[in-house]
Structure formats: structure tokens, C-alpha cells
Design a protein around this motif. Structure first.
Motif, short mmCIF file in Angstrom:
data_model
loop_
_atom_site.label_atom_id
_atom_site.label_comp_id
_atom_site.label_asym_id
_atom_site.label_seq_id
_atom_site.Cartn_x
_atom_site.Cartn_y
_atom_site.Cartn_z
N VAL A 101 27.50 50.78 -22.67
CA VAL A 101 26.25 50.26 -22.13
C VAL A 101 25.40 51.40 -21.61
O VAL A 101 25.36 51.67 -20.42
CB VAL A 101 26.50 49.23 -21.01
CG1 VAL A 101 25.20 48.58 -20.58
CG2 VAL A 101 27.50 48.19 -21.44
N GLY A 150 19.71 44.69 -21.76
CA GLY A 150 20.77 43.68 -21.93
C GLY A 150 20.48 42.61 -22.94
O GLY A 150 21.13 41.55 -22.93
N PRO A 188 20.91 40.90 -26.46
CA PRO A 188 21.94 40.99 -27.50
C PRO A 188 21.43 41.72 -28.74
O PRO A 188 20.29 41.53 -29.17
CB PRO A 188 22.26 39.52 -27.82
CG PRO A 188 21.89 38.78 -26.58
CD PRO A 188 20.70 39.51 -26.01
N ASP A 201 22.36 39.89 -20.93
CA ASP A 201 23.45 40.48 -20.14
C ASP A 201 22.85 40.99 -18.83
O ASP A 201 22.32 42.09 -18.76
CB ASP A 201 24.10 41.62 -20.93
CG ASP A 201 25.40 42.08 -20.28
OD1 ASP A 201 25.51 41.99 -19.04
OD2 ASP A 201 26.31 42.53 -21.02
N GLN A 202 22.94 40.17 -17.81
CA GLN A 202 22.29 40.50 -16.54
C GLN A 202 22.88 41.74 -15.89
O GLN A 202 22.18 42.50 -15.22
CB GLN A 202 22.40 39.31 -15.58
CG GLN A 202 21.46 39.38 -14.39
CD GLN A 202 19.98 39.21 -14.78
OE1 GLN A 202 19.64 38.32 -15.53
NE2 GLN A 202 19.13 40.10 -14.26
N ASP A 203 24.18 41.97 -16.10
CA ASP A 203 24.81 43.16 -15.52
C ASP A 203 24.22 44.43 -16.11
O ASP A 203 24.01 45.42 -15.41
CB ASP A 203 26.32 43.12 -15.76
CG ASP A 203 27.00 42.04 -14.94
OD1 ASP A 203 26.43 41.63 -13.91
OD2 ASP A 203 28.10 41.60 -15.33
N VAL A 204 23.95 44.41 -17.41
CA VAL A 204 23.33 45.57 -18.04
C VAL A 204 21.90 45.74 -17.54
O VAL A 204 21.46 46.85 -17.24
CB VAL A 204 23.34 45.41 -19.58
CG1 VAL A 204 22.53 46.52 -20.25
CG2 VAL A 204 24.76 45.41 -20.10
N TYR A 205 21.16 44.65 -17.45
CA TYR A 205 19.77 44.71 -16.98
C TYR A 205 19.69 45.29 -15.57
O TYR A 205 18.80 46.08 -15.26
CB TYR A 205 19.15 43.31 -17.02
CG TYR A 205 17.66 43.29 -16.76
CD1 TYR A 205 16.76 43.29 -17.82
CD2 TYR A 205 17.16 43.28 -15.46
CE1 TYR A 205 15.39 43.27 -17.59
CE2 TYR A 205 15.79 43.26 -15.22
CZ TYR A 205 14.91 43.25 -16.29
OH TYR A 205 13.57 43.25 -16.06
#
Length: 456
Positions: free
Chosen positions: A452, A312, A314, A433-437
Motif C-alpha cells: 500500500v 484506496g 480498488p 479501503d478507508q485504511d489506505v485513504y
């Protein structure tokens, strides 16, 4: 008349997940490597060169072809990614702060690693417990110098490409990632200064970057197969026989690498509120490829991809931090390894190191990786450390027998750190991007059709 929406199509997985494929490749590599080693060489040619058997030759070809493909895509990828990322930095607040914090975290983790290396060297005393003969001592053909940093910064040409003549009259072509980095930064800053007139150029750069990434995707699909060749060749060529006489030294190196990878890095992740499991499952494709390929630069495209798409970070920031880390962020090769090796050489030759010498080891390990960024190979970093301390360079020859075995672990730790620091900095700056992590891992290196992609 009623209409019903068709259920979304799902693709059936015909092969195991990417992570499982790599694990299978690791196992097959060891097995085939041991078989090739048992087969022995085919003989000796007229000029005294040992001819490897057909299996060793096949493993070597498979592995080296993959590394060559990876290295071929690195120069355009670095240049295009850096130029595009600098152009995108105007959309990222605090770009200068990001750069300085990245360098600061590079130094912090390197300092922790070198302290661990020094402590292990003093506790395990690898130089006093070595079974290697002093007859094996020999100075290396090339050594590191602090001038390498300055000369490495000056591009020989706009592409950072170098040519050298081999002994057989052939011409070898290589590239200097640090020089490409410098050229790309200059071009990117110039594009920002030019403004609107540079937009057509930046459009071409972004389009070319998409094409290079597509080619990279095709190459990465070969990684599990390449793992068989790379690891198999290492086992067939070097085996584990040489570990006996340098067992304490090897244990010290791998103990230090394990402490950094499995204790220090998880602690830093936890302190910054990041999941340890998510980091390692996300970075696994890059770490595993680094272990078998023994090349941070060759692994850099994969490291950049997993840092962006799995962790996540950028893209604009990862495109700057990962290439920079691939040349200067080396907790394995530039911290653990030179610290323990310098202590080994001092103990082997019966030389006492003072407190100032240990401070010099720490200084060279934190700063020296940048000074040798234009020169590949951990041996250069070791010779820089030994020469700074005034230790005999002949000690390098004692350690070369098992260097390829140690280099696998060193490179894996290097690459793990190159993915770790951007993730931590992005988290602390609030741009991760915490959701991706935190996304579930699909087991693939990344999915080409997803915004993603994820990995395990």
C-alpha cells in the motif's frame, strides 16, 4: 541456546520526500525560466526562425523527454489495465452500477464547474475589460465537431495508433486513448465471455501489466527533474507579459479553477465523509505533474497509481474510471474554460447571449468533453462551444497568447477531478479501503516494495 530476532532494517532517506522534491523542482523551474528569458534568444536563423538560447533549449529537452516517456507508456498501460480490470470486475459486485455512477458524478461536477464559469464571466465581464486588439482575432486551424465523438470511437487499428505526415516530410506517430479504451473494453468483455479458455491470455496480460508498471515506476522517479524543465520552459517561452492585456480574463479563469479545486471538491469530499487533507496529499503527485506537464493523458499513469495506492480505490475499478476520466472528465478544460471564454468572445464582439445560450454552454460543457475525447487540446473544446452558440471563431485567436499559462491550472483541475470521482463513488459504494485513504503519507510517489504505497 537462545535466539533473538533481528530488528527490521530501515532505509535512511538520502533525498527529501517526493512531494518536497517536486516543490523544489517548481521553484528551480521558475528561477531558471526567468534567467533563460532574461538571456534572450541566441539569434535568428537564415529562414527567420528564432533560435532559443542554450538554457531554454536544455529546459525544453528535459521536459519534453519526460512527457514523451510518459506518453510512451500510456498505450500499453491503458490497454493492459482495462483488459485486466474488466476480467477482475467479475469479482466486484455491481460493476454496471459503478460505471453509471462514475459517469453521473462526472456530469455533476462538470455542471457545477460550468455554472461557476458562467457566473464569473457575467460578474467580471472579461470581454469588456480586455486590452487586447481586435487585430489579434483569428480563426484556429482546426475546430471541434460533434462527429469527433463518433469517429473517435471507431478504432483505426487494433492499437489505436495514428500516423500523419508533417510539412517537412517526416511521419509523426500518435495514439488515440479513446480508441485504445474501446479496443481494450471489447477484448476484456470477450475474455469474460470466452471463460476458462481465456485464462492463459489473462495471465499474460497481468504479467505484462506488472512489467509496464515497473517501467512506469522508473519514469516517475524522474518527475522532480522533469518539473524543472517543464515549468522552466513555460516561463522562458511565454513569460507573464501577455497577462496584462487579458488580466481580467486570466483572473476569471484562475478564480473559477480555484473555486472548483479548493471549494467544490473539498465540499464534495466532506459531504461524503472523506478527509480533505488526505485527498490532496494523496493526489498531490498527479496534480503537481499535471500542472507542469499540461497533459491529462500523460499524467494518467500517475493519476491511476495515486487513486489506487493512496486513495484506496480498488484497482479493478480505478483501472476503468481513471482512463475514462482522462479522456472525458475535464472540469478545467471542458467546463470552466469554455464557459468563461465563450462569454469573453460574446462581450468582446458586443453580442448578447440569451438564457438559452447559457443553457447551451452548460450542455456542451457537460456532454461536449466526451464528444471531443478523440481530439486533444482545449482549443477544440472552445471552438465546439463557440460554433454551437454561433459566436465568431476568430475570438479564439484573441486568447491564444496566454493559453499555455492558463492550461497549467486547467490540467491540474482536470486531474484532481479524475482522482476525486473514483474516490467518491468507491466510498458511496462501500468498496473504498478507508485504511489506505487515511494512512499517513510517506512523501513518496509510491513505494515499490509496499503493498500500500502512499504519497504526499
Amino acid at each position: 541456546m537462545s535466539t533473538t530476532s533481528a530488528a527490521p532494517k530501515t532505509r535512511r532517506r538520502l533525498l527529501p520526500s517526493f512531494g518536497v522534491q517536486v516543490l523544489i523542482g517548481l521553484a528551480l523551474g521558475v528561477i531558471l525560466g526567468l534567467i533563460a528569458r532574461e538571456m534572450g534568444p541566441d539569434g535568428t536563423s537564415a529562414d527567420g526562425v528564432i533560435d532559443p538560447n542554450w538554457l531554454t533549449e536544455t529546459l525544453t529537452t528535459v521536459g519534453s523527454t519526460f512527457v514523451t516517456l510518459l506518453r510512451a507508456v500510456v498505450p500499453p498501460l491503458v490497454f493492459l489495465a482495462i483488459v485486466a480490470s474488466i476480467a477482475n470486475l467479475r469479482e466486484v459486485t455491481g460493476a454496471a452500477r459503478l460505471a453509471w455512477k462514475t459517469l453521473l458524478w462526472f456530469a455533476i461536477t462538470a455542471l457545477i464547474a460550468v455554472v461557476i464559469g458562467i457566473v464569473l464571466g457575467l460578474v467580471l465581464k472579461p470581454g469588456e475589460n480586455a486590452g487586447v486588439s481586435a487585430d489579434a482575432a483569428a480563426a484556429p486551424g482546426s475546430t471541434g465537431s460533434w462527429l469527433d465523438f463518433l469517429t473517435g470511437l471507431v478504432p483505426a487499428n487494433v492499437l489505436g495508433i495514428q500516423a500523419s505526415a508533417a510539412g517537412d516530410g517526416s511521419i509523426g506517430i500518435s495514439f488515440n486513448v479513446l480508441q485504445i479504451l474501446v479496443v481494450a473494453i471489447a477484448v476484456g468483455i470477450a475474455a469474460l465471455k470466452v471463460g476458462e479458455a481465456a485464462e492463459p491470455f489473462l495471465t499474460v496480460v497481468r504479467s505484462a501489466l506488472s512489467i509496464v508498471q515497473k517501467v512506469l515506476w522508473w519514469i516517475i522517479l524522474l518527475a522532480p527533474l522533469a518539473t524543472v524543465g517543464l515549468l522552466g520552459k513555460a516561463v522562458a517561452t511565454y513569460g507573464w507579459d501577455a497577462l496584462g492585456s487579458l488580466s481580467t480574463y486570466a483572473v476569471a479563469i484562475y478564480a473559477g479553477l480555484a473555486l472548483v479545486l479548493l471549494v467544490v471538491y473539498p465540499a464534495l469530499l466532506r459531504l461524503n465523509g472523506l478527509s480533505i487533507k488526505q485527498f490532496f496529499t494523496g493526489a498531490w503527485p498527479a496534480i503537481s505533474l499535471a500542472f507542469v506537464s499540461r497533459s491529462s493523458v500523460g499524467t494518467m499513469p500517475v493519476t491511476k497509481s495515486v487513486t489506487e495506492r493512496n486513495l484506496g480505490v480498488p484497482s479493478a475499478y480505478a483501472s476503468f474510471a481513471v482512463p475514462l476520466g482522462a479522456t472525458t472528465k475535464m472540469d478545467g478544460c471542458a467546463s470552466i474554460y469554455p464557459a468563461i471564454s465563450a462569454i469573453f468572445v460574446a462581450q468582446f464582439f458586443g453580442l448578447d447571449l440569451s438564457f438559452t445560450d447559457y443553457l447551451l454552454i452548460a450542455f456542451v460543457s457537460v456532454i461536449g468533453s466526451a464528444a471531443t475525447a478523440g481530439v486533444t487540446g482545449a482549443t477544440v473544446m472552445l471552438t465546439l462551444t463557440l460554433s454551437t452558440l454561433g459566436l465568431p471563431l476568430e475570438g479564439v485567436g484573441l486568447l491564444l497568447a496566454i493559453d499555455p499559462i492558463l492550461d497549467m491550472g486547467r490540467t491540474a483541475v482536470n486531474v484532481a477531478g479524475q482522482a476525486l470521482v473514483p474516490a467518491i463513488v468507491a466510498k458511496r459504494e462501500g468498496i473504498l479501503d478507508q485504511d489506505v485513504y487515511d494512512a499517513p503519507r510517506s512523501g513518496e510517489a509510491w513505494r515499490e516494495d509496499d503493498a500500500v504505497p502512499v504519497a504526499a
